[in-house]
Design an enzyme around this catalytic site. Structure first.
Site, short mmCIF file in Angstrom:
data_model
loop_
_atom_site.label_atom_id
_atom_site.label_comp_id
_atom_site.label_asym_id
_atom_site.label_seq_id
_atom_site.Cartn_x
_atom_site.Cartn_y
_atom_site.Cartn_z
N HIS A 198 -5.17 -2.23 44.04
CA HIS A 198 -5.04 -0.92 43.38
C HIS A 198 -5.81 -0.84 42.06
O HIS A 198 -5.69 0.14 41.34
CB HIS A 198 -3.57 -0.59 43.16
CG HIS A 198 -2.85 -0.44 44.45
ND1 HIS A 198 -2.91 0.70 45.21
CD2 HIS A 198 -2.12 -1.32 45.17
CE1 HIS A 198 -2.22 0.53 46.32
NE2 HIS A 198 -1.74 -0.70 46.31
N SER A 241 1.61 -2.18 43.47
CA SER A 241 1.40 -1.06 44.39
C SER A 241 2.52 -0.03 44.37
O SER A 241 2.27 1.12 44.70
CB SER A 241 1.21 -1.59 45.81
OG SER A 241 2.34 -2.34 46.23
N LYS A 245 -8.88 1.29 50.20
CA LYS A 245 -8.27 2.21 49.23
C LYS A 245 -9.37 2.91 48.44
O LYS A 245 -10.04 3.76 49.00
CB LYS A 245 -7.25 1.45 48.40
CG LYS A 245 -6.03 1.15 49.29
CD LYS A 245 -4.99 0.22 48.75
CE LYS A 245 -3.88 0.07 49.80
NZ LYS A 245 -3.14 -1.18 49.69
N ASP A 250 -4.51 -10.17 43.48
CA ASP A 250 -4.70 -9.07 44.44
C ASP A 250 -5.03 -7.81 43.64
O ASP A 250 -4.18 -7.27 42.94
CB ASP A 250 -3.41 -8.90 45.25
CG ASP A 250 -3.51 -7.80 46.30
OD1 ASP A 250 -4.38 -6.93 46.17
OD2 ASP A 250 -2.68 -7.80 47.24
N GLU A 280 -0.46 -9.44 41.44
CA GLU A 280 -1.34 -8.28 41.64
C GLU A 280 -1.81 -7.82 40.28
O GLU A 280 -1.12 -8.06 39.29
CB GLU A 280 -0.58 -7.13 42.32
CG GLU A 280 -0.17 -7.46 43.74
CD GLU A 280 0.66 -6.36 44.40
OE1 GLU A 280 0.57 -5.19 44.01
OE2 GLU A 280 1.42 -6.71 45.31
N HIS A 331 2.94 -7.86 47.05
CA HIS A 331 2.80 -7.16 48.33
C HIS A 331 3.24 -8.02 49.53
O HIS A 331 3.08 -9.24 49.51
CB HIS A 331 1.32 -6.78 48.49
CG HIS A 331 1.04 -5.85 49.62
ND1 HIS A 331 0.55 -6.28 50.82
CD2 HIS A 331 1.18 -4.51 49.72
CE1 HIS A 331 0.39 -5.24 51.63
NE2 HIS A 331 0.76 -4.16 50.99
N ASN A 346 -4.41 6.46 48.76
CA ASN A 346 -4.93 5.55 47.72
C ASN A 346 -6.45 5.75 47.56
O ASN A 346 -7.16 4.86 47.13
CB ASN A 346 -4.66 4.10 48.11
CG ASN A 346 -3.18 3.86 48.36
OD1 ASN A 346 -2.36 3.98 47.46
ND2 ASN A 346 -2.82 3.55 49.59
C1 LIG Z 1 -2.72 -2.18 50.71
C2 LIG Z 1 -2.51 -3.50 50.10
C3 LIG Z 1 -2.88 -4.67 50.77
C4 LIG Z 1 -3.35 -4.68 52.18
O1 LIG Z 1 -4.65 -4.17 52.34
P1 LIG Z 1 -5.02 -3.46 53.70
O2 LIG Z 1 -6.49 -3.44 53.72
O3 LIG Z 1 -4.41 -2.11 53.66
O4 LIG Z 1 -4.45 -4.31 54.80
C5 LIG Z 1 -2.73 -5.86 50.10
N1 LIG Z 1 -2.21 -5.92 48.86
C6 LIG Z 1 -1.83 -4.81 48.21
C7 LIG Z 1 -1.27 -4.93 46.84
C8 LIG Z 1 -1.95 -3.56 48.81
O5 LIG Z 1 -1.52 -2.48 48.17
#
Ligand SMILES: *Cc1c(COP(=O)(O)O)cnc(C)c1O
Length: 401
Positions: free
Chosen positions: A214, A186, A248, A211, A182, A136, A50
């Protein structure tokens, strides 16, 4: 349970996983240089990370981490509330709040720790959480650990969200309702109808946790792609909790929540994954701030533009006609077995694109998840699309390819 029946139970469970083609293995990456990884001595073009803007390997992040290491050593050695907060953590949080147009921000060791730590203390009995079906696991876990009533709505279905809001308002007229979604999903790579969700949130006096894991670095206003989708649509001030990861596109590690000063004050007193966990190393915070600074600079903008060019180019090569909303391009294959065969074929051709299976996606929703980065070249994209069409025309595939 005796230890021998425990061993038998584990053996049975593992046998079941294997039968369903759901076995996983940890592949050990020996080296990473830009778009190339070395796994078991084999060089592969990486389409699984990512690291959308190629920042994980950027010298500025390494230099920032090195400087912080010299000033603070490596480990933070204590919780943020004891002696774990360094000026690196403070500066990172200021930079996040500025990019997100919020009063304050709070960093956690991971994004998982942020969402799973925050939801249980914000939402309690008599409150309602409305969660997108494809949200997620960290959001699902956080919501489940809270004592609030949980309702899951069909992915991106704002009609159902509205029904649930009406139901929730009737049921707890004075309770808190939190909507969780989100911005870029993801595993499907599609986008939430944020404008509409914000409208609903205001109409029903609910809160919104978004969230942006991405979306940051990819979506946003030019030169502020840390703003994510909320920033791009001018909705930053309407989102109560802007959540994301620094692991990411930012190229470092950690998670954050950005919001009002009052919210952040409350979280730092109560969020258990914050209070009872050693602070992230100062060098990691410094690297994250360097990543964030690049994203919001001329250079970051050039990288994001290159990424979007790569997305358009790859989509046209593999014949996808819709315009992607982000850098995640899933190729749905359905069956676990076909996905595994596709991943194996691509591996042999020199591409690392793992098959994504249950429980990461629903059963029967197995797929290849191609993630693009600004560091992929036109030539690599061309070679990958050829390897994909080779597999598509082989006997193994279903019509869904
Ligand atoms: C990767 C991810 C997380 C978690 O983040 P990390 O820092 O990897 O623990 C949370 N929400 C989504 C949508 C993700 O893709």
């Amino acid at each position: 349970m005796s230890s021998s029946s425990f061993t038998t139970r584990l053996a049975q469970e593992l046998g079941l996983i294997k039968e369903q083609n759901l076995q996983r293995q940890l592949r050990c990456v020996e080296k990473i240089t830009g778009a190339e990884v070395v796994i078991y001595g084999k060089k592969l073009w990486n389409f699984s990370s990512n690291d959308y803007l190629g920042l994980a390997n950027h010298p500025a992040l390494q230099e920032a981490a090195g400087r912080a290491m010299r000033d603070f050593g490596f480990g933070a050695t204590a919780s943020r509330l004891v002696c774990g907060t360094t000026s690196e953590h403070a500066k990172l949080e200021e930079a996040i709040a500025e990019a997100k147009q919020t009063e304050a921000a709070l960093c956690f060791s991971t994004g998982y720790a942020a969402s799973s730590g925050v939801l249980p203390i914000l939402m309690g009995r008599g409150d309602v959480v409305l969660l997108d079906k494809l949200a997620h696991a960290s959001l699902v876990d956080g919501a489940r650990q809270s004592k609030a009533t949980l309702r899951v709505f069909r992915h991106n279905d704002t009609n159902q969200v509205e029904e649930q809001l009406q139901w929730a308002r009737k049921r707890s007229p004075h309770g808190t309702i939190m909507m969780i979604t989100e911005s870029i999903f993801s595993m499907d790579g599609d986008v939430a109808p944020l404008q509409k969700i914000v409208e609903l949130k205001e109409r029903y006096d609910a809160l919104l946790l978004l969230d942006e894991a991405h979306a940051i670095g990819v979506r946003g206003k030019p030169r502020n792609r840390m703003g994510g989708l909320a920033g791009e649509l001018g909705l930053s001030k309407k989102v109560d909790l802007q959540m994301g990861t620094l692991g990411k596109a930012v190229g470092a590690a950690g998670g954050y929540i950005a919001g009002s000063r009052q919210l952040i004050d409350y979280l730092l007193h109560r969020a258990r994954s914050f209070v009872f966990s050693t602070a992230p190393p100062p060098a990691v915070a410094a690297a994250a701030r360097a990543g964030l600074a690049i994203i919001n600079s001329e250079e970051g903008e050039a990288r994001a533009e290159q990424l979007w060019k790569n997305i358009a180019s790859f989509q046209s090569k593999i014949g996808q006609s819709h315009s992607a909303e982000g850098a995640i391009l899933p190729i749905l294959l359905g069956e676990e077995k076909i996905s595994l065969a596709a991943a194996k074929h691509l591996w042999e051709q020199g591409f690392y694109i793992p098959a994504i299976r249950y429980p990461t996606v629903p059963r029967g929703g197995a797929r290849l998840r191609v993630t693009l980065s600004s560091v992929h070249t036109e030539l690599i994209l061309e070679q990958l699309s050829q390897a994909i069409s080779q597999f598509a025309s082989s006997e193994l595939t279903s019509s869904s390819f």
